[in-house]
Design a protein around this motif. Structure first.
Motif, PDB file in Angstrom:
ATOM      1  N   VAL A  45       0.848  -1.190   0.000  1.00  0.00           N
ATOM      2  CA  VAL A  45       0.000   0.000   0.000  1.00  0.00           C
ATOM      3  C   VAL A  45       0.884   1.242   0.000  1.00  0.00           C
ATOM      4  O   VAL A  45       1.983   1.228   0.553  1.00  0.00           O
ATOM      5  N   SER A  46       0.414   2.305  -0.657  1.00  0.00           N
ATOM      6  CA  SER A  46       1.178   3.549  -0.710  1.00  0.00           C
ATOM      7  C   SER A  46       0.207   4.726  -0.773  1.00  0.00           C
ATOM      8  O   SER A  46      -0.902   4.592  -1.302  1.00  0.00           O
ATOM      9  N   THR A  47       0.652   5.861  -0.233  1.00  0.00           N
ATOM     10  CA  THR A  47      -0.176   7.064  -0.341  1.00  0.00           C
ATOM     11  C   THR A  47       0.246   7.903  -1.552  1.00  0.00           C
ATOM     12  O   THR A  47      -0.370   8.933  -1.838  1.00  0.00           O
ATOM     13  N   SER A  48       1.299   7.455  -2.243  1.00  0.00           N
ATOM     14  CA  SER A  48       1.759   8.231  -3.402  1.00  0.00           C
ATOM     15  C   SER A  48       2.230   7.282  -4.505  1.00  0.00           C
ATOM     16  O   SER A  48       2.308   6.074  -4.298  1.00  0.00           O
ATOM     17  N   ILE A  49       2.539   7.869  -5.650  1.00  0.00           N
ATOM     18  CA  ILE A  49       2.987   7.077  -6.799  1.00  0.00           C
ATOM     19  C   ILE A  49       4.422   6.613  -6.573  1.00  0.00           C
ATOM     20  O   ILE A  49       5.275   7.410  -6.159  1.00  0.00           O
ATOM     21  N   VAL A  50       4.666   5.349  -6.848  1.00  0.00           N
ATOM     22  CA  VAL A  50       6.013   4.767  -6.737  1.00  0.00           C
ATOM     23  C   VAL A  50       6.315   4.078  -8.075  1.00  0.00           C
ATOM     24  O   VAL A  50       5.394   3.816  -8.862  1.00  0.00           O
ATOM     25  N   PRO A  51       7.598   3.755  -8.349  1.00  0.00           N
ATOM     26  CA  PRO A  51       7.922   3.115  -9.621  1.00  0.00           C
ATOM     27  C   PRO A  51       7.141   1.812  -9.815  1.00  0.00           C
ATOM     28  O   PRO A  51       6.966   1.039  -8.869  1.00  0.00           O
ATOM     29  N   ALA A  52       6.639   1.597 -11.039  1.00  0.00           N
ATOM     30  CA  ALA A  52       5.819   0.427 -11.345  1.00  0.00           C
ATOM     31  C   ALA A  52       5.830   0.218 -12.857  1.00  0.00           C
ATOM     32  O   ALA A  52       6.300   1.079 -13.608  1.00  0.00           O
ATOM     33  N   GLU A  53       5.292  -0.946 -13.299  1.00  0.00           N
ATOM     34  CA  GLU A  53       5.166  -1.170 -14.756  1.00  0.00           C
ATOM     35  C   GLU A  53       4.013  -0.356 -15.318  1.00  0.00           C
ATOM     36  O   GLU A  53       4.070   0.167 -16.428  1.00  0.00           O
ATOM     37  N   ALA A  54       2.916  -0.338 -14.577  1.00  0.00           N
ATOM     38  CA  ALA A  54       1.674   0.200 -15.135  1.00  0.00           C
ATOM     39  C   ALA A  54       0.831   0.793 -14.021  1.00  0.00           C
ATOM     40  O   ALA A  54       0.993   0.429 -12.842  1.00  0.00           O
ATOM     41  N   ILE A  55      -0.074   1.690 -14.400  1.00  0.00           N
ATOM     42  CA  ILE A  55      -0.946   2.336 -13.401  1.00  0.00           C
ATOM     43  C   ILE A  55      -2.392   2.343 -13.895  1.00  0.00           C
ATOM     44  O   ILE A  55      -2.665   2.610 -15.074  1.00  0.00           O
ATOM     45  N   TYR A  56      -3.304   2.020 -12.970  1.00  0.00           N
ATOM     46  CA  TYR A  56      -4.749   2.143 -13.222  1.00  0.00           C
ATOM     47  C   TYR A  56      -5.163   3.493 -12.669  1.00  0.00           C
ATOM     48  O   TYR A  56      -5.055   3.744 -11.464  1.00  0.00           O
ATOM     49  N   LEU A  57      -5.619   4.357 -13.556  1.00  0.00           N
ATOM     50  CA  LEU A  57      -5.884   5.755 -13.194  1.00  0.00           C
ATOM     51  C   LEU A  57      -7.380   5.945 -12.960  1.00  0.00           C
ATOM     52  O   LEU A  57      -8.170   5.903 -13.901  1.00  0.00           O
ATOM     53  N   VAL A  58      -7.742   6.131 -11.712  1.00  0.00           N
ATOM     54  CA  VAL A  58      -9.148   6.324 -11.324  1.00  0.00           C
ATOM     55  C   VAL A  58      -9.251   7.639 -10.579  1.00  0.00           C
ATOM     56  O   VAL A  58      -8.453   7.902  -9.683  1.00  0.00           O
ATOM     57  N   ALA A  59     -10.232   8.432 -10.936  1.00  0.00           N
ATOM     58  CA  ALA A  59     -10.466   9.700 -10.236  1.00  0.00           C
ATOM     59  C   ALA A  59     -11.844   9.663  -9.610  1.00  0.00           C
ATOM     60  O   ALA A  59     -12.785   9.128 -10.209  1.00  0.00           O
ATOM     61  N   PRO A  60     -12.006  10.241  -8.411  1.00  0.00           N
ATOM     62  CA  PRO A  60     -13.364  10.380  -7.889  1.00  0.00           C
ATOM     63  C   PRO A  60     -14.167  11.262  -8.832  1.00  0.00           C
ATOM     64  O   PRO A  60     -13.596  12.178  -9.428  1.00  0.00           O
ATOM     65  N   PRO A  61     -15.476  10.974  -9.008  1.00  0.00           N
ATOM     66  CA  PRO A  61     -16.248  11.755  -9.972  1.00  0.00           C
ATOM     67  C   PRO A  61     -16.290  13.232  -9.595  1.00  0.00           C
ATOM     68  O   PRO A  61     -16.302  13.561  -8.418  1.00  0.00           O
ATOM     69  N   GLY A  62     -16.284  14.103 -10.617  1.00  0.00           N
ATOM     70  CA  GLY A  62     -16.389  15.536 -10.339  1.00  0.00           C
ATOM     71  C   GLY A  62     -15.507  16.335 -11.267  1.00  0.00           C
ATOM     72  O   GLY A  62     -14.703  15.777 -12.015  1.00  0.00           O
ATOM     73  N   PRO A  63     -15.646  17.660 -11.213  1.00  0.00           N
ATOM     74  CA  PRO A  63     -14.911  18.526 -12.140  1.00  0.00           C
ATOM     75  C   PRO A  63     -13.405  18.532 -11.898  1.00  0.00           C
ATOM     76  O   PRO A  63     -12.654  19.033 -12.738  1.00  0.00           O
ATOM     77  N   GLU A  64     -12.949  17.960 -10.776  1.00  0.00           N
ATOM     78  CA  GLU A  64     -11.509  17.966 -10.491  1.00  0.00           C
ATOM     79  C   GLU A  64     -10.780  16.841 -11.214  1.00  0.00           C
ATOM     80  O   GLU A  64      -9.563  16.683 -11.068  1.00  0.00           O
ATOM     81  N   ILE A  65     -11.506  16.038 -12.018  1.00  0.00           N
ATOM     82  CA  ILE A  65     -10.887  14.865 -12.640  1.00  0.00           C
ATOM     83  C   ILE A  65      -9.652  15.246 -13.451  1.00  0.00           C
ATOM     84  O   ILE A  65      -8.617  14.585 -13.368  1.00  0.00           O
ATOM     85  N   VAL A  66      -9.751  16.331 -14.211  1.00  0.00           N
ATOM     86  CA  VAL A  66      -8.626  16.647 -15.093  1.00  0.00           C
ATOM     87  C   VAL A  66      -7.369  16.977 -14.293  1.00  0.00           C
ATOM     88  O   VAL A  66      -6.268  16.524 -14.628  1.00  0.00           O
ATOM     89  N   GLU A  67      -7.529  17.760 -13.202  1.00  0.00           N
ATOM     90  CA  GLU A  67      -6.359  18.082 -12.365  1.00  0.00           C
ATOM     91  C   GLU A  67      -5.784  16.815 -11.759  1.00  0.00           C
ATOM     92  O   GLU A  67      -4.564  16.630 -11.700  1.00  0.00           O
ATOM     93  N   HIS A  68      -6.658  15.953 -11.296  1.00  0.00           N
ATOM     94  CA  HIS A  68      -6.264  14.666 -10.717  1.00  0.00           C
ATOM     95  C   HIS A  68      -5.465  13.860 -11.748  1.00  0.00           C
ATOM     96  O   HIS A  68      -4.365  13.376 -11.476  1.00  0.00           O
TER      97      HIS A  68
END
Ligand SMILES: NC(=O)c1ccc[n+]([C@@H]2O[C@H](COP(=O)([O-])OP(=O)(O)OC[C@H]3O[C@@H](n4cnc5c(N)ncnc54)[C@H](OP(=O)(O)O)[C@@H]3O)[C@@H](O)[C@H]2O)c1
Length: 261
Positions: free
Chosen positions: A44-67
């Motif tokens: 588990v991590s609270t931030s992005i760490v080195p990996a092969e791939a990432i599943y990008l999920v944003a909570p719904p709302g207008p902030e999705i693009v910034e996220h």
């Protein structure tokens, strides 16, 4: 190792289990690590760490693009080569000023396509699990408020979205593809409620409501009422080599969540 955003949420939690079952190492990204039961293969991590791939999920709302932009930048900085973004059905290819819901994901999709990472975009329709919002009414024998009229939707089991995401995250057959993911059949909210009533062994009804002026929710409800989300595709079947789950199958698997404790 694969990074899963939204790992405590609807599709992310199913994706974690799918990847672990395939023997893949996973790191769940969450704001609250205590929500993830770390075990063999799962960190588990609270931030992005080195990996092969990432599943990008944003909570719904207008902030999705910034996220999306923030996490894509962090993914690049950590040498991550592949991204699978969870978008939404109806997302336009180019910005449309009066399509608020679609516009939430459109700029995020654009950022993914320009990110320099290998990408796949998933545009699912309405999740079967949204019906959990009706559980209190069903448990109490109250009619479920129906803002969606008789608009049909190809309601999808979130586990099928997760299964597609696992394919895209672990192979290269889906690189550069944008998929619209639906279940196998068109169904209305009153039909969903009737199925839930049968599955939990009691009657269940809906009460027609005027969506009224309740902001973005009304926009989404109107979109469905007008039949504009009556879309079925065969993308899930082509990717998984099997039919997606019906709403009834999802309801049967989740029966206990609608019944009194
Ligand atoms: N529901 C549908 O019918 C549907 C249909 C099509 C597309 N989608 C898309 O699916 C995506 C996920 O939606 P969902 O409702 O199912 O979410 P979800 O998977 O239940 O939640 C995703 C995660 O977001 C994190 N989160 C929640 N609020 C947050 C906040 N304010 N700031 C930062 N992180 C937050 C939570 O993780 P932590 O608390 O662990 O940090 C949560 O696990 C959305 O982008 C939506 O547009 C949904």
């Amino acid at each position: 190792m694969i990074l899963v955003l939204g790992a405590t949420g609807t599709t992310g939690s199913a994706l974690v289990e799918t990847l672990l079952a395939r023997g893949r190492e996973v790191t769940a990204v969450t704001r609250d690590p205590s929500k993830v039961a770390v075990r063999d293969g799962l960190a588990v991590s609270t931030s992005i760490v080195p990996a092969e791939a990432i599943y990008l999920v944003a909570p719904p709302g207008p902030e999705i693009v910034e996220h999306d932009r923030r996490y894509l930048e962090a993914a690049r900085a950590n040498g991550i080569g592949r991204v699978v973004k969870l978008s939404a059905i109806g997302t336009p290819e180019t910005p449309v000023p009066d399509n608020q819901l679609g516009s939430w994901h459109q700029p995020g999709e654009e950022a993914v396509r320009r990110s320099g990472l290998v990408w796949t975009i998933l545009r699912p329709t309405t999740f079967a699990s949204n019906s959990l919002a009706w559980a209190d009414d069903l448990r109490s024998g109250r009619p479920v408020p129906n803002f969606w009229g008789d608009g049909q939707q190809g309601v999808i089991d979130p586990a099928d979205i997760a299964a597609v995401a696992a394919e895209a995250l672990t192979g290269d057959d889906h690189d550069g593809q944008t998929y619209t993911l639906t279940g196998p059949e068109l169904i209305t909210v009153p039909e969903q409620v009737a199925i839930l009533g049968e599955v939990i062994g009691g009657g269940a009804t809906t009460k027609d409501m005027d969506a009224g002026e309740i902001g973005v929710f009304a926009e989404g409800a109107r979109f469905v009422r007008e039949g504009r989300n009556a879309v079925l595709t065969d993308d899930v079947e082509r990717i998984l080599g099997r039919r997606p789950a019906t709403f009834r199958a999802w309801a049967e698997a989740n029966r206990a969540r609608f019944q009194p404790a």
